[in-house]
Design an enzyme around this catalytic site. Sequence first.
Site, PDB file in Angstrom:
ATOM      1  N   TYR A 158       0.933  -1.256   0.092  1.00 11.64           N
ATOM      2  CA  TYR A 158      -0.036   0.156   0.033  1.00 11.64           C
ATOM      3  C   TYR A 158       0.968   1.463   0.086  1.00 11.64           C
ATOM      4  CZ  TYR A 158      -4.619   2.235   0.586  1.00 11.64           C
ATOM      5  OH  TYR A 158      -5.664   3.022   0.449  1.00 11.64           O
ATOM      6  N   LYS A 165      -4.077   8.342   2.954  1.00 10.87           N
ATOM      7  CA  LYS A 165      -5.328   7.988   3.420  1.00 10.87           C
ATOM      8  C   LYS A 165      -5.460   8.479   4.850  1.00 10.87           C
ATOM      9  CE  LYS A 165      -7.642   6.077   0.169  1.00 10.87           C
ATOM     10  NZ  LYS A 165      -8.707   6.737  -0.695  1.00 10.87           N
TER      11      LYS A 165
END
Length: 258
Positions: A158, A165
Amino acid sequence: MITLAGKKALITGIANNRSIAWAIAQAFHAAGAALAVTYLPDEKGRFEAKVRELSAPLVPEIFAPCDVRSDEQIAALFETIAQKWGQLDILVHCLAFGNKEDLQGPFTGVTRDGYGLAMEVSAFSLIALAGKAAPLMPEGGSILTLTYIGSVRAMSGYGVMGPAKAALEANTRYLAAELGTKNLRVNAVSAGPIRTLAASGVGNIHEAIHKTEEMSAIKRAVRQEEVANTVLFLASDLASAVTGQTLYVDCGFSIMGG
């Protein structure tokens, strides 16, 4: 049944029929909302053609380009909304991007430009859109965004999107605090891993889905329509006291200790 009858909703981030944004658009249409849909403009018009064809059955009243890296395109989008509708009740932000090498490569190898790009498209864009949307919103308006558990856990594959995020979720809280004085709500939905175009950039998306199926409380992965139903609830008057929250829709994966 939840209704959005009489509501005007802007949906960003539709890419194809696997997009969570597409599932949200369908749910909103079924609930009676009038839709504005954006697409990412490109030189050959491929995204425009794909999103136009896909969204046609939903009969969007506004169909407009919006590259969130362009202040001019953002301003033009909301000018169109102001002229066509005069107000906006719901904004749905489904936008994220990071270079593949900055997701799958070593985190110490993330470049300054790559980090800035991920933050601009994935996190700052919510501020940019909310800043233009809020003046058009009547009391009770709702702003929604999508996030992922990689914001609070170091998830393999990720990379740079994790900090992006995390910033997005912080933006949600700060926007909720400011816009709450106008009785506008801002919330985030943290969806479990789903096979989407955006997720294809994550190096181990199939492994993440399989792990969710094994380890989540319900022992399966979440579906697009389930995320869309949660966004529908948060957009509706039924969630009138919910703001500044990150709501996990991941079949209970986030509560499990192992």
